[in-house]
Design an enzyme around this catalytic site. Structure first.
Site, PDB file in Angstrom:
ATOM      1  N   THR A   8       0.819  -1.218   0.000  1.00 19.49           N
ATOM      2  CA  THR A   8       0.000   0.000   0.000  1.00 19.49           C
ATOM      3  C   THR A   8       0.846   1.260   0.000  1.00 19.49           C
ATOM      4  O   THR A   8       0.470   2.283  -0.580  1.00 19.49           O
ATOM      5  CB  THR A   8      -0.917   0.014   1.254  1.00 19.49           C
ATOM      6  OG1 THR A   8      -1.791  -1.100   1.158  1.00 19.49           O
ATOM      7  CG2 THR A   8      -1.728   1.278   1.347  1.00 19.49           C
TER       8      THR A   8
ATOM      9  N   ASP B 263       1.607  -6.528  -4.452  1.00 21.69           N
ATOM     10  CA  ASP B 263       0.785  -6.576  -3.256  1.00 21.69           C
ATOM     11  C   ASP B 263       1.341  -7.751  -2.455  1.00 21.69           C
ATOM     12  O   ASP B 263       1.568  -8.830  -3.009  1.00 21.69           O
ATOM     13  CB  ASP B 263      -0.689  -6.845  -3.663  1.00 21.69           C
ATOM     14  CG  ASP B 263      -1.629  -6.784  -2.477  1.00 21.69           C
ATOM     15  OD1 ASP B 263      -1.374  -7.495  -1.477  1.00 21.69           O
ATOM     16  OD2 ASP B 263      -2.624  -6.049  -2.543  1.00 21.69           O
ATOM     17  N   SER B 264       1.584  -7.562  -1.174  1.00 18.72           N
ATOM     18  CA  SER B 264       2.295  -8.604  -0.426  1.00 18.72           C
ATOM     19  C   SER B 264       1.484  -9.885  -0.272  1.00 18.72           C
ATOM     20  O   SER B 264       2.020 -10.904   0.165  1.00 18.72           O
ATOM     21  CB  SER B 264       2.750  -8.079   0.930  1.00 18.72           C
ATOM     22  OG  SER B 264       1.695  -8.051   1.852  1.00 18.72           O
ATOM     23  N   SER B 265       0.215  -9.872  -0.644  1.00 20.48           N
ATOM     24  CA  SER B 265      -0.542 -11.133  -0.630  1.00 20.48           C
ATOM     25  C   SER B 265      -0.011 -12.084  -1.700  1.00 20.48           C
ATOM     26  O   SER B 265      -0.299 -13.269  -1.677  1.00 20.48           O
ATOM     27  CB  SER B 265      -2.030 -10.866  -0.847  1.00 20.48           C
ATOM     28  OG  SER B 265      -2.497 -10.095   0.229  1.00 20.48           O
TER      29      SER B 265
ATOM     30  N   THR C 257       1.701  -4.678   4.214  1.00 21.28           N
ATOM     31  CA  THR C 257       1.521  -5.100   5.606  1.00 21.28           C
ATOM     32  C   THR C 257       0.910  -6.498   5.726  1.00 21.28           C
ATOM     33  O   THR C 257       1.103  -7.167   6.735  1.00 21.28           O
ATOM     34  CB  THR C 257       0.623  -4.100   6.372  1.00 21.28           C
ATOM     35  OG1 THR C 257      -0.643  -4.025   5.708  1.00 21.28           O
ATOM     36  CG2 THR C 257       1.260  -2.739   6.459  1.00 21.28           C
TER      37      THR C 257
ATOM     38  N   GLN D 263      -4.004 -20.598  19.093  1.00 25.46           N
ATOM     39  CA  GLN D 263      -4.763 -19.566  18.353  1.00 25.46           C
ATOM     40  C   GLN D 263      -4.700 -18.217  19.088  1.00 25.46           C
ATOM     41  O   GLN D 263      -5.000 -17.180  18.493  1.00 25.46           O
ATOM     42  CB  GLN D 263      -6.230 -19.996  18.227  1.00 25.46           C
ATOM     43  CG  GLN D 263      -6.422 -21.191  17.332  1.00 25.46           C
ATOM     44  CD  GLN D 263      -7.850 -21.695  17.279  1.00 25.46           C
ATOM     45  OE1 GLN D 263      -8.783 -21.007  17.695  1.00 25.46           O
ATOM     46  NE2 GLN D 263      -8.032 -22.900  16.788  1.00 25.46           N
ATOM     47  N   CYS D 264      -4.328 -18.247  20.383  1.00 24.51           N
ATOM     48  CA  CYS D 264      -4.264 -16.990  21.156  1.00 24.51           C
ATOM     49  C   CYS D 264      -2.981 -16.247  20.799  1.00 24.51           C
ATOM     50  O   CYS D 264      -1.904 -16.830  20.835  1.00 24.51           O
ATOM     51  CB  CYS D 264      -4.228 -17.276  22.655  1.00 24.51           C
ATOM     52  SG  CYS D 264      -5.681 -18.112  23.237  1.00 24.51           S
TER      53      CYS D 264
HETATM   54  N1  ASP Z   1      -2.617  -5.519   0.440  1.00 22.20           N
HETATM   55  C1  ASP Z   1      -1.528  -4.661   0.867  1.00 22.20           C
HETATM   56  C2  ASP Z   1      -0.247  -5.469   0.873  1.00 22.20           C
HETATM   57  O1  ASP Z   1      -0.015  -6.192   1.799  1.00 22.20           O
HETATM   58  C3  ASP Z   1      -1.819  -4.090   2.222  1.00 22.20           C
HETATM   59  C4  ASP Z   1      -0.757  -3.159   2.765  1.00 22.20           C
HETATM   60  O2  ASP Z   1       0.295  -2.927   2.230  1.00 22.20           O
HETATM   61  O3  ASP Z   1      -1.011  -2.586   3.840  1.00 22.20           O
HETATM   62  O4  ASP Z   1       0.521  -5.377  -0.057  1.00 22.20           O
END
Ligand code: ASP
Length: 353
Positions: free
Chosen positions: A28, A71-73, A103, A290-291
């Site tokens: 982002t 995009d980091s996804s 992120t 999971q916590c």
């Molecule tokens: N979808 C974005 C990514 O991870 C979100 C971000 O950067 O905050 O590339």
């Protein structure tokens, strides 16, 4: 995967002595809206237009920018290898590194890099933004400027933070302890099981006791990931079919069970049986809670006692991001048998012993 090099010459008359490299991967931070209002990553040269102040910092800055920011996804182990390779190639000529990254998966990449790099003596500071730098209210400027300051900070000629970490919203946290926990507010990351390494206010307050000192030995980069791992998040009502589809997967090397509370799971015979058979076939089964805060204590409750008996390994207080990247790397580096011995030992301060 190609990249380009951009040198940012300071506008100041004298030459700075500290060199920092920015590795721009996307996220982002540098995105812009397309005609449909969807966020897409853009070229680093556009970021410079929004942040001319980079030229007035007393630093020699070199930017290595991915030709196709992502995009980091879409991040994959091959990108981790690329980032690690760039750091390795420049470790002797730079004083520190800032990695600009989305992120969404920053905690995975920061964890992976913490384990890939051995003998790190210089800061590798990840940062990004919740709002693009083109947005007037963006958090990008503060995050980057302070990350650069941390990456260049020295005391007595040595780096103050010689580890892989994340700087975001006025806090510096250890990379392999981090977790994305917020999508709407600026404080995107948490480190529930380890103290914050530094807090940025009028000045940056470093917690010197919490910062990890470098391991002895030369810089080394480990790059072989084995991706034959799976994560099974336990939930009330999960069916035998779903569990067996994962536990009986051909070639599976490691399975992370994301359990309730302090490492608990149903005691149904069919469930324990499927896990036991996986362990008997040689699968490394790791128990992660999971916590986000606290740790796994196998045997504390009756609902985790069987795990001790059938050879499930406690992941103690590791994050899921640290656990999955550490497993992929240990199995890739040593094979599953040796990874079983090593998974319970900290590599980069990712777990409490
Ligand atoms: N979808 C974005 C990514 O991870 C979100 C971000 O950067 O905050 O590339």
């Amino acid at each position: 995967m190609t990249h380009k090099i951009i040198r940012i010459n300071t506008a100041l008359p004298s030459q700075p002595k500290v060199r920092v490299m920015i590795i721009y991967t996307g996220g982002t931070f540098g995105m812009t809206y397309d005609a449909q209002g969807v966020l897409l990553p853009f070229d680093f040269s556009h970021i410079l237009e929004h942040l001319p102040t980079l030229k007035s910092l007393f630093l020699e800055i070199t930017v290595i920018a991915f030709d196709h920011p992502i995009d980091s996804s879409n991040i994959q182990p091959e990108h981790w290898v690329k980032i690690g390779g760039i750091i390795k190639d420049h470790i002797d000529t730079q004083d520190g590194f800032v990695v600009l990254h989305g992120t969404d998966t920053m905690a995975y990449t920061a964890s992976a890099l913490s384990f890939m790099i051995r003998g790190l003596h210089k800061p590798v500071v990840f940062t990004g933004a919740q709002l693009p730098i083109s947005d007037p209210r963006s958090d990008a400027r503060e995050n980057l400027i302070t990350a650069l300051e941390i990456a260049s900070a020295k005391a007595g000629g040595k780096a103050i933070v010689p580890e892989v970490c994340i700087y975001f919203d006025y806090e510096l946290i250890r990379g392999c302890r981090s977790k994305k926990a917020e999508t709407m507010h600026f404080d995107a990351f948490r480190s529930e099981n380890y103290p914050v390494l530094a807090t940025a206010g009028v000045k940056i307050d470093y917690d010197l006791k919490a910062i990890r000192q470098p391991d002895p030995g030369p810089f080394k980069l480990v790059t072989h990931f084995d991706e034959r791992v799976a994560i099974l998040r336990i939930f009330p009502g999960m069916s035998r079919e779903v569990v067996s589809a994962i536990t009986d997967q051909m070639g599976l090397q490691a399975l992370i069970l994301e359990t309730f509370g302090s490492g608990n799971a149903p005691t149904s015979e069919w469930f324990i049986d499927l896990i036991r058979k996986a362990v008997e076939r040689g699968v490394l089964v790791l128990n992660i809670s999971q916590c986000p805060g606290g740790m796994v204590i196998q045997g504390k409750y009756e609902t985790s006692r069987a795990f001790n008996e059938i050879g499930v390994i406690s992941g103690v207080d590791m994050t899921i991001e640290a656990a999955v990247t550490k497993l992929m790397l240990l199995i890739g580096e040593y094979g599953t048998g040796k990874a079983k011995e090593l998974i319970g030992h900290p590599l980069a301060g990712e777990m409490t012993v």
